[in-house]
Design a protein around this motif. Sequence first.
Motif, short mmCIF file in Angstrom:
data_model
loop_
_atom_site.label_atom_id
_atom_site.label_comp_id
_atom_site.label_asym_id
_atom_site.label_seq_id
_atom_site.Cartn_x
_atom_site.Cartn_y
_atom_site.Cartn_z
N GLY A 103 123.10 75.38 56.94
CA GLY A 103 123.61 76.34 57.92
C GLY A 103 123.18 77.76 57.65
N VAL A 156 124.06 79.63 61.07
CA VAL A 156 125.42 79.21 61.38
C VAL A 156 126.37 80.16 60.65
CG1 VAL A 156 127.15 77.38 61.08
CG2 VAL A 156 124.82 76.81 61.80
N TRP A 157 125.99 80.49 59.41
CA TRP A 157 126.65 81.55 58.65
C TRP A 157 125.53 82.54 58.27
CZ3 TRP A 157 127.31 76.33 57.07
CH2 TRP A 157 128.52 75.76 57.49
N THR A 196 127.23 71.66 61.62
CA THR A 196 126.18 71.39 60.65
C THR A 196 126.45 70.03 60.03
OG1 THR A 196 126.16 73.75 60.15
CG2 THR A 196 124.88 72.33 58.71
N LYS A 241 129.53 75.85 66.52
CA LYS A 241 128.32 75.32 65.92
C LYS A 241 128.70 74.31 64.85
CE LYS A 241 125.63 79.59 66.56
NZ LYS A 241 124.89 80.66 65.85
N ASP A 259 132.41 71.54 61.13
CA ASP A 259 132.46 72.70 62.00
C ASP A 259 132.25 73.97 61.18
OD1 ASP A 259 134.89 73.39 60.79
OD2 ASP A 259 136.13 72.64 62.42
N GLU A 260 132.34 75.12 61.83
CA GLU A 260 132.03 76.39 61.16
C GLU A 260 133.05 76.76 60.09
OE1 GLU A 260 130.46 79.55 64.05
OE2 GLU A 260 131.26 77.99 65.36
N ARG A 261 134.22 76.12 60.10
CA ARG A 261 135.24 76.38 59.08
C ARG A 261 135.10 75.43 57.89
NH1 ARG A 261 139.79 75.23 63.31
NH2 ARG A 261 138.21 73.61 63.60
#
Length: 519
Positions: free
Chosen positions: A459, A464-465, A9, A7, A25-27
């Motif tokens: 997010g 997302v989180w 954002t 996912k 990205d998600e990281r």
Amino acid sequence: MSSGSLKFTAAIDQGTTSTRFFIFDERGEPVAKHQEEFNQIYLHAGWIEHDPYVLVQSVRNCIEGATAQFLARGYKLEDISAIGMTNQRETSIVWDTRTGKALYNAIVWADSRTTHIVRQLKSKDGAERLLQMTGLPLSTYPSAVKVRWILEHCSAAQAVYDEGYLAFGTVDSWLLYNLATGDSSERLHVTDVTNASRTMLLNIHTLEYDPFLVKFFGLEKLVLPKVASSSNRTAYGIIREDPLKGLKVTGCLGDQSAALVGQKAFAEGMAKNTYGTGCFMLYNTGIKPVISRNGLLTTVGFQLENQPAVYALEGSIAVAGAAVKFLRDNFGMIKEAREIGELAARVPDSGGVVFVTAFGGLFAPYWIDDAQGTIFGITNYTTKEHICRATIEATCFQTKAIIDAMEKDSGIKIKTLAVDGGMSNSDECMQLQSNIIGINVDRPAMKETTALGAAIAAGLSVNVWPSLDDLQHVNSRDHQKFTAKTTLEEQIKQFRRWERAVAMSKGWLTTEDIDQTYD
């Protein structure tokens, strides 16, 4: 490249000198980004304006550039879950609600043309109530005095105001008004609580516009934006233009609040410092505002969806990266901003030079309107290397003054300072900062924490989180720490010299100078 289950954002980061758009990205790693600088408008000394339509177009250009990169890397636009927005704060725009037309250039946060208005307002009945209600000292900084100036000097705006159709917004409101729509395709007039807390029209205790404040500034007929939480799945509408048409905007914060979120300073007692055009330190004080007794601002740090607002003490330095730009563009001492750290490192100290970078007065914790930029200690020995070092030290000394004030207000000693922003890229600058404050400086490898904070706010609203605990892995790699290489005695001696220079820079502008320059 297949995106698989990843996912993403996105974040609009509209700053003082440039606009950027990121896709994370998600990281918390940026997988695509685009940046565009735009012109600053300097009509007189102390004046700084932006063309409101250039700001909107710069956002469009950055979205197009970053999304093109994103697609070229094999990702799909539908994998972007939401957009967050962060923006330069206090910068003020007014427009006609009937036509949507801006009626004056945006007056930028650091603009000091309102000095004479501030002086008049300070003698007005009720002025003593403002700090407790807004958390802000009456100065040229907040938006309300900028709007007051526009009404006094722009007849078109005054006429629309008199008819009850003059809308006001900080940059977030203006961008959303032009780029997004609500559920029924209407134009949005909305802001988040962090930006609203910088206008001096919001009561930070109630988180609502206060009739007393609105009346104090004579803005009863002004059409104000609706205030929403910083993370919000419905308030900010959807993008109405390609290439991201239909994508939800679910996060919005002023840039310094966004950096607080981007540094994941969610716990009370955490602090961050962002080195941009100006320099801004925020210290999380929890869910109750702490009104400073030592020259700091009290602001809304952030408000997550369906959660109480979290407050912060803030120290604002008007000139940081702007001083580096000054050496480059006005004096020609450097060709690129990154050179300043390299030159400063060539000398063991500033050779006795102290540069008080009060281009438009001094902000926190001094709040001196009648100071101007002053260089002390120049001798035949002085070189451009000394000037470069003194320029960096000016930001570092002001940061120390803010840290001292924060510790007095909170009663808690700051052990580590999280940093981000342009000047933090320089190892030399960050080592000087640690040497001057005597505190460890912690710099993440990915320093775009302002944009990341907007992405995190967005997010969190769309899972997302799902929770703050899920952010532990975000931007956690390769942090670098700088530890002081000076003794406490050296730190005290250096800072006393800086304070002496500040005291000597006071009172340069007389009342006659101020009226002539800013009226």
